[in-house]
Scaffold this active site. Structure first.
Site, mmCIF file in Angstrom:
data_model
loop_
_atom_site.group_PDB
_atom_site.id
_atom_site.type_symbol
_atom_site.label_atom_id
_atom_site.label_comp_id
_atom_site.label_asym_id
_atom_site.label_seq_id
_atom_site.Cartn_x
_atom_site.Cartn_y
_atom_site.Cartn_z
ATOM 1 N N GLY A 30 65.987 32.466 -57.367
ATOM 2 C CA GLY A 30 65.167 32.805 -58.390
ATOM 3 C C GLY A 30 65.614 34.186 -59.047
ATOM 4 O O GLY A 30 66.031 34.947 -58.498
ATOM 5 N N ASN A 38 62.688 39.970 -51.295
ATOM 6 C CA ASN A 38 62.222 38.587 -50.507
ATOM 7 C C ASN A 38 61.515 39.046 -49.229
ATOM 8 O O ASN A 38 60.755 38.444 -48.764
ATOM 9 C CB ASN A 38 63.159 37.749 -50.309
ATOM 10 C CG ASN A 38 63.532 36.682 -51.485
ATOM 11 O OD1 ASN A 38 63.998 35.644 -51.376
ATOM 12 N ND2 ASN A 38 63.127 37.199 -52.800
ATOM 13 N N ASN A 96 65.167 31.328 -47.431
ATOM 14 C CA ASN A 96 64.249 30.688 -48.041
ATOM 15 C C ASN A 96 65.085 30.125 -49.154
ATOM 16 O O ASN A 96 65.890 30.566 -49.783
ATOM 17 C CB ASN A 96 63.000 31.640 -48.451
ATOM 18 C CG ASN A 96 63.467 32.394 -49.662
ATOM 19 O OD1 ASN A 96 64.193 33.636 -49.578
ATOM 20 N ND2 ASN A 96 62.793 32.331 -50.573
ATOM 21 N N ARG A 176 61.332 42.437 -59.982
ATOM 22 C CA ARG A 176 62.043 41.030 -60.321
ATOM 23 C C ARG A 176 62.795 41.084 -61.657
ATOM 24 O O ARG A 176 63.867 40.624 -61.962
ATOM 25 C CB ARG A 176 61.258 39.916 -60.000
ATOM 26 C CG ARG A 176 60.663 39.788 -58.754
ATOM 27 C CD ARG A 176 61.537 39.172 -57.780
ATOM 28 N NE ARG A 176 62.154 37.952 -57.999
ATOM 29 C CZ ARG A 176 62.504 37.022 -57.243
ATOM 30 N NH1 ARG A 176 62.193 37.163 -55.818
ATOM 31 N NH2 ARG A 176 62.927 35.850 -57.620
ATOM 32 N N HIS A 243 55.800 28.889 -52.847
ATOM 33 C CA HIS A 243 57.170 28.591 -52.234
ATOM 34 C C HIS A 243 57.581 29.908 -51.426
ATOM 35 O O HIS A 243 58.225 29.786 -50.610
ATOM 36 C CB HIS A 243 57.952 28.798 -53.574
ATOM 37 C CG HIS A 243 59.509 28.326 -53.215
ATOM 38 N ND1 HIS A 243 59.743 27.365 -52.511
ATOM 39 C CD2 HIS A 243 60.518 28.880 -53.893
ATOM 40 C CE1 HIS A 243 61.212 27.383 -52.400
ATOM 41 N NE2 HIS A 243 61.645 28.467 -53.273
ATOM 42 N N TRP A 244 56.800 31.271 -51.625
ATOM 43 C CA TRP A 244 57.096 32.274 -51.033
ATOM 44 C C TRP A 244 56.376 32.358 -49.666
ATOM 45 O O TRP A 244 55.564 33.214 -49.577
ATOM 46 C CB TRP A 244 56.883 33.506 -51.930
ATOM 47 C CG TRP A 244 58.102 33.521 -52.923
ATOM 48 C CD1 TRP A 244 59.244 33.129 -53.212
ATOM 49 C CD2 TRP A 244 58.035 34.411 -54.223
ATOM 50 N NE1 TRP A 244 59.885 33.166 -54.154
ATOM 51 C CE2 TRP A 244 59.249 34.192 -54.915
ATOM 52 C CE3 TRP A 244 57.020 35.299 -54.574
ATOM 53 C CZ2 TRP A 244 59.257 34.728 -56.128
ATOM 54 C CZ3 TRP A 244 57.501 35.904 -55.762
ATOM 55 C CH2 TRP A 244 58.579 35.631 -56.534
#
Length: 272
Positions: A30, A38, A96, A176, A243-244
Site C-alpha cells: 500500500g 505495518n 502481510n 503513511r 486487511h490490517w
C-alpha cells in the site's frame, strides 16, 4: 536499530528488535507502507525473538533498482541476500499482503531458509476472474497512478484497511502520506507482482493464514486457493476485521502468532 543492508544492486532498510530465534517481518504494498508502520506496534510482544523488520525494495527507505522481474520475485531474492548479510541462515517469515507473497516466494525458491510462515491475506495468488478488483485494490492502484496524490486520498485508503474506522487516526494517515511522497521509480498500474499459484504445492513450511472476514482488499473468497494449495496450511479468520489484521486485532494476532511460531497449532479449529 535501523541499518541499510547491502543486497548487491541496492540496499534494504532493516530495523532490528529483540534477541532470539530470527523472525523477518515483510510489509504490504500500500502507498506509504514501511516495515515499522505495518508492524511496529506488534514488536514488543515478540521481544524474545530477533525481529528484522524490512522495508522492501521501493518502499520506505529502500530504493528499487530498475528491473523487469515481477515485484514479488525481485523482492524475495533481495530479502534472502539481506538474510545472508545479517548472518541469518533460517528464519520464520511473517508477511502481510504483498509481503505475504514475498514470504511465499522465498519458501518456494529457498525452502532451506524458512522455518514457519505466517501470511496475512497474502498477495501473489489472483482468482481467474480478476479484474474487476476489490475496492481496496482499486483505491491502491488509483493512489499509485495519481500524479500528485492527496492526503484525503490517503485517508480514504487507510479507512478501507480497517473495519473500525476510528483506528484510521490522523497520525497514521499523516505518517503513511508523508512516506508515500518519497521518490521511488514509478510502477505500471496494476503492477506486475507475479503469479505464485503454480508453485503453492512446493511450499513445505508449516503455514498459518490469517484473514479479516471483512477484508475489502484481498477478500476472504481468495483464501481457499492458498489453503488448498499449500500442503501444511491452516486458516484463522477474524471477524469484524479488514486487511490490517496485525494492526486492527493486535492482541489476538500476537497471541495466535506466538503460539504458532512456538510449534503449536494456532487454535483447536481452523476458523475463529
Amino acid at each position: 536499530m535501523t541499518t541499510m543492508v547491502d543486497v548487491g544492486d541496492a540496499e534494504l532498510a532493516c530495523t532490528e528488535f529483540g534477541a532470539g530465534s530470527p523472525v523477518l517481518w515483510l510489509h504490504g504494498s500500500g502507498p506509504g507502507a514501511t516495515g515499522m508502520s505495518n508492524f511496529g506496534a506488534n514488536l514488543p510482544a515478540f521481544g524474545d525473538y530477533r525481529n528484522v523488520v524490512v522495508d522492501l525494495p521501493g518502499w520506505g527507505r529502500s530504493p528499487r533498482p530498475a528491473s523487469d522481474e515481477p515485484l514479488i520475485f525481485h523482492a524475495a531474492e533481495r530479502v534472502c541476500r539481506a538474510m545472508t548479510a545479517l548472518g541469518i541462515e533460517r528464519a520464520h517469515l511473517v508477511g502481510n499482503s504483498y509481503g505475504g507473497g514475498v514470504a511465499m516466494r522465498i519458501a518456494v525458491a529457498h525452502p532451506e531458509r524458512v522455518d514457519r510462515l505466517v501470511l496475512m491475506a497474502p498477495g501473489g495468488v489472483l482468482p481467474a476472474d480478476a479484474p474487476p478488483w476489490p475496492v481496496g485494490l482499486e483505491h491502491l492502484f488509483a493512489y499509485m497512478a495519481a500524479e500528485k496524490p492527496s492526503r484525503d486520498a490517503m485517508a480514504q485508503f487507510v479507512r478501507l484497511m480497517v473495519y473500525d474506522e476510528s483506528l484510521a487516526t490522523d497520525a497514521l494517515v499523516d505518517e503513511r502520506y508523508e512516506s508515500s511522497l518519497l521518490a521511488h521509480p514509478e510502477l505500471p498500474i496494476p503492477p506486475n507482482f507475479g503469479d505464485l499459484t503454480p508453485d503453492l504445492a512446493r511450499i513445505a513450511a508449516p503455514t498459518l493464514l490469517l484473514w479479516g472476514r471483512e477484508d475489502q482488499t484481498v477478500p476472504l473468497t481468495w483464501a481457499p486457493t492458498i489453503l488448498r494449495g499449500i500442503p501444511d496450511a491452516e486458516l484463522w479468520v477474524l471477524p469484524h476485521c479488514r486487511h490490517w489484521v496485525q494492526y486492527e486485532r493486535a492482541p489476538e494476532f500476537n497471541h495466535i502468532v506466538r503460539e504458532f511460531l512456538q510449534g503449536g497449532a494456532a487454535a483447536a479449529t481452523s476458523e475463529g
